[in-house]
Design a protein around this motif. Structure first.
Motif, PDB file in Angstrom:
ATOM      1  N   VAL A 103       0.878  -1.163   0.000  1.00  0.00           N
ATOM      2  CA  VAL A 103       0.000   0.000   0.000  1.00  0.00           C
ATOM      3  C   VAL A 103       0.918   1.216   0.000  1.00  0.00           C
ATOM      4  N   THR A 104       0.815   2.045  -1.031  1.00  0.00           N
ATOM      5  CA  THR A 104       1.666   3.227  -1.153  1.00  0.00           C
ATOM      6  C   THR A 104       0.802   4.450  -1.444  1.00  0.00           C
ATOM      7  N   GLY A 105       1.327   5.601  -1.098  1.00  0.00           N
ATOM      8  CA  GLY A 105       0.601   6.837  -1.360  1.00  0.00           C
ATOM      9  C   GLY A 105       1.099   7.934  -0.453  1.00  0.00           C
ATOM     10  N   GLU A 106       0.162   8.734   0.070  1.00  0.00           N
ATOM     11  CA  GLU A 106       0.540   9.868   0.916  1.00  0.00           C
ATOM     12  C   GLU A 106      -0.489  10.076   2.018  1.00  0.00           C
ATOM     13  N   ARG A 107       0.035  10.424   3.199  1.00  0.00           N
ATOM     14  CA  ARG A 107      -0.794  10.854   4.326  1.00  0.00           C
ATOM     15  C   ARG A 107      -0.554  12.350   4.505  1.00  0.00           C
ATOM     16  N   ARG A 108      -1.631  13.093   4.790  1.00  0.00           N
ATOM     17  CA  ARG A 108      -1.491  14.534   5.019  1.00  0.00           C
ATOM     18  C   ARG A 108      -2.307  14.957   6.223  1.00  0.00           C
ATOM     19  N   LEU A 109      -1.767  15.914   6.933  1.00  0.00           N
ATOM     20  CA  LEU A 109      -2.465  16.564   8.038  1.00  0.00           C
ATOM     21  C   LEU A 109      -2.497  18.048   7.696  1.00  0.00           C
ATOM     22  N   ARG A 110      -3.682  18.573   7.439  1.00  0.00           N
ATOM     23  CA  ARG A 110      -3.814  19.972   7.041  1.00  0.00           C
ATOM     24  C   ARG A 110      -4.674  20.727   8.045  1.00  0.00           C
ATOM     25  N   PRO A 111      -4.270  21.960   8.358  1.00  0.00           N
ATOM     26  CA  PRO A 111      -5.114  22.747   9.260  1.00  0.00           C
ATOM     27  C   PRO A 111      -6.439  23.089   8.587  1.00  0.00           C
ATOM     28  N   GLU A 112      -7.501  23.060   9.394  1.00  0.00           N
ATOM     29  CA  GLU A 112      -8.814  23.514   8.930  1.00  0.00           C
ATOM     30  C   GLU A 112      -9.496  24.181  10.133  1.00  0.00           C
ATOM     31  N   ALA A 113     -10.549  24.895   9.878  1.00  0.00           N
ATOM     32  CA  ALA A 113     -11.267  25.566  10.972  1.00  0.00           C
ATOM     33  C   ALA A 113     -11.633  24.540  12.040  1.00  0.00           C
ATOM     34  N   GLY A 114     -11.178  24.786  13.252  1.00  0.00           N
ATOM     35  CA  GLY A 114     -11.510  23.890  14.355  1.00  0.00           C
ATOM     36  C   GLY A 114     -10.616  22.682  14.504  1.00  0.00           C
ATOM     37  N   GLY A 115      -9.565  22.573  13.698  1.00  0.00           N
ATOM     38  CA  GLY A 115      -8.695  21.414  13.878  1.00  0.00           C
ATOM     39  C   GLY A 115      -7.870  21.014  12.671  1.00  0.00           C
ATOM     40  N   THR A 116      -7.950  19.734  12.346  1.00  0.00           N
ATOM     41  CA  THR A 116      -7.099  19.140  11.311  1.00  0.00           C
ATOM     42  C   THR A 116      -7.911  18.254  10.389  1.00  0.00           C
ATOM     43  N   ARG A 117      -7.629  18.343   9.107  1.00  0.00           N
ATOM     44  CA  ARG A 117      -8.174  17.415   8.111  1.00  0.00           C
ATOM     45  C   ARG A 117      -7.047  16.424   7.809  1.00  0.00           C
ATOM     46  N   ALA A 118      -7.287  15.149   8.110  1.00  0.00           N
ATOM     47  CA  ALA A 118      -6.318  14.084   7.836  1.00  0.00           C
ATOM     48  C   ALA A 118      -6.785  13.316   6.611  1.00  0.00           C
ATOM     49  N   THR A 119      -5.911  13.240   5.612  1.00  0.00           N
ATOM     50  CA  THR A 119      -6.266  12.516   4.389  1.00  0.00           C
ATOM     51  C   THR A 119      -5.224  11.456   4.072  1.00  0.00           C
ATOM     52  N   ILE A 120      -5.707  10.417   3.451  1.00  0.00           N
ATOM     53  CA  ILE A 120      -4.836   9.349   2.953  1.00  0.00           C
ATOM     54  C   ILE A 120      -5.274   9.061   1.531  1.00  0.00           C
ATOM     55  N   THR A 121      -4.323   9.122   0.611  1.00  0.00           N
ATOM     56  CA  THR A 121      -4.578   8.738  -0.774  1.00  0.00           C
ATOM     57  C   THR A 121      -3.489   7.765  -1.178  1.00  0.00           C
ATOM     58  N   GLY A 122      -3.852   6.783  -1.949  1.00  0.00           N
ATOM     59  CA  GLY A 122      -2.843   5.822  -2.356  1.00  0.00           C
ATOM     60  C   GLY A 122      -3.400   4.708  -3.215  1.00  0.00           C
ATOM     61  N   ASP A 123      -2.577   3.702  -3.364  1.00  0.00           N
ATOM     62  CA  ASP A 123      -2.921   2.538  -4.169  1.00  0.00           C
ATOM     63  C   ASP A 123      -2.568   1.268  -3.425  1.00  0.00           C
ATOM     64  N   VAL A 124      -3.369   0.248  -3.657  1.00  0.00           N
ATOM     65  CA  VAL A 124      -3.110  -1.086  -3.122  1.00  0.00           C
ATOM     66  C   VAL A 124      -2.686  -1.954  -4.295  1.00  0.00           C
ATOM     67  N   ARG A 125      -1.563  -2.643  -4.140  1.00  0.00           N
ATOM     68  CA  ARG A 125      -1.057  -3.536  -5.189  1.00  0.00           C
ATOM     69  C   ARG A 125      -0.748  -4.897  -4.587  1.00  0.00           C
ATOM     70  N   GLU A 136      -6.478  -7.219  -3.948  1.00  0.00           N
ATOM     71  CA  GLU A 136      -6.332  -5.790  -3.698  1.00  0.00           C
ATOM     72  C   GLU A 136      -7.572  -5.225  -3.019  1.00  0.00           C
ATOM     73  N   ASN A 137      -8.751  -5.675  -3.442  1.00  0.00           N
ATOM     74  CA  ASN A 137      -9.982  -5.218  -2.815  1.00  0.00           C
ATOM     75  C   ASN A 137     -10.032  -5.675  -1.355  1.00  0.00           C
ATOM     76  N   ALA A 138      -9.607  -6.902  -1.082  1.00  0.00           N
ATOM     77  CA  ALA A 138      -9.585  -7.411   0.294  1.00  0.00           C
ATOM     78  C   ALA A 138      -8.619  -6.598   1.152  1.00  0.00           C
ATOM     79  N   VAL A 139      -7.448  -6.259   0.608  1.00  0.00           N
ATOM     80  CA  VAL A 139      -6.465  -5.457   1.346  1.00  0.00           C
ATOM     81  C   VAL A 139      -7.021  -4.059   1.591  1.00  0.00           C
ATOM     82  N   ARG A 140      -7.695  -3.500   0.622  1.00  0.00           N
ATOM     83  CA  ARG A 140      -8.294  -2.175   0.794  1.00  0.00           C
ATOM     84  C   ARG A 140      -9.332  -2.198   1.911  1.00  0.00           C
ATOM     85  N   GLU A 141     -10.128  -3.252   1.982  1.00  0.00           N
ATOM     86  CA  GLU A 141     -11.111  -3.389   3.055  1.00  0.00           C
ATOM     87  C   GLU A 141     -10.414  -3.506   4.410  1.00  0.00           C
TER      88      GLU A 141
END
Length: 159
Positions: A103-125, A136-141
């Motif tokens: 599983v590869t991609g990027e994790r981000r923590l961004r400031p937003e009103a009232g706190g933090t928006r945490a995002t994860i985008t990536g791919d399962v191979r 891949e679908n099972a790993v994503r689950e």
């Protein structure tokens, strides 16, 4: 197989990062997943977690191939994003019967009103001809389960 997740926390990106890079938090997350920790290394904002993760709940078609647990390595190296937040490559790997699961991609923590928006985008191979997409679908689950547990634990620690 794409992976996409987003959640908000009522704390600053620095506070969220402090929890995500806390050794006890990483051990507690593994315990919440019924995983056995082999190693947790925290150096500044870089973490490596090696564990034996149970395979309970995976689709029956794969259960006979993987056994009751698999070795998993997760690495994060957090850096400032220059906008008040943080980012880290997403890097989770395992090997099942000589086949790479990644599983590869990027994790981000961004400031937003009232706190933090945490995002994860990536791919399962999964390097498995014929059943790769199903695997891949099972790993994503399974990643969705991990992220839900992480969110619960983070919320409790940030409260």
């Amino acid at each position: 197989m794409p992976l996409d997740s987003s959640v908000s926390y009522p704390a600053s990106p620095d506070a969220v990062l402090a929890v995500l890079t806390d050794e006890q938090f990483l051990r507690d997350r593994a315990a919440a997943l019924n995983a056995q920790v082999q190693e947790v290394t925290v150096t500044g904002h870089a973490t490596t977690t090696r564990l034996s993760a149970p395979t309970a709940g995976i689709p029956p078609v794969f259960a006979r191939f993987v056994g009751s647990a698999v070795a998993v390595v997760e690495r994060s190296t957090w850096t400032s994003d220059g906008e008040g937040g943080h980012r880290s490559p997403l890097d989770v790997e395992s090997e099942v019967f000589g086949r790479e699961v990644r599983v590869t991609g990027e994790r981000r923590l961004r400031p937003e009103a009232g706190g933090t928006r945490a995002t994860i985008t990536g791919d399962v191979r999964v390097d498995a001809p014929l059943v790769g997409r199903q695997a891949e679908n099972a790993v994503r689950e399974l990643m969705a389960v991990v992220l839900r547990k992480e969110e619960e634990l983070l919320r409790a620690r940030l409260a």
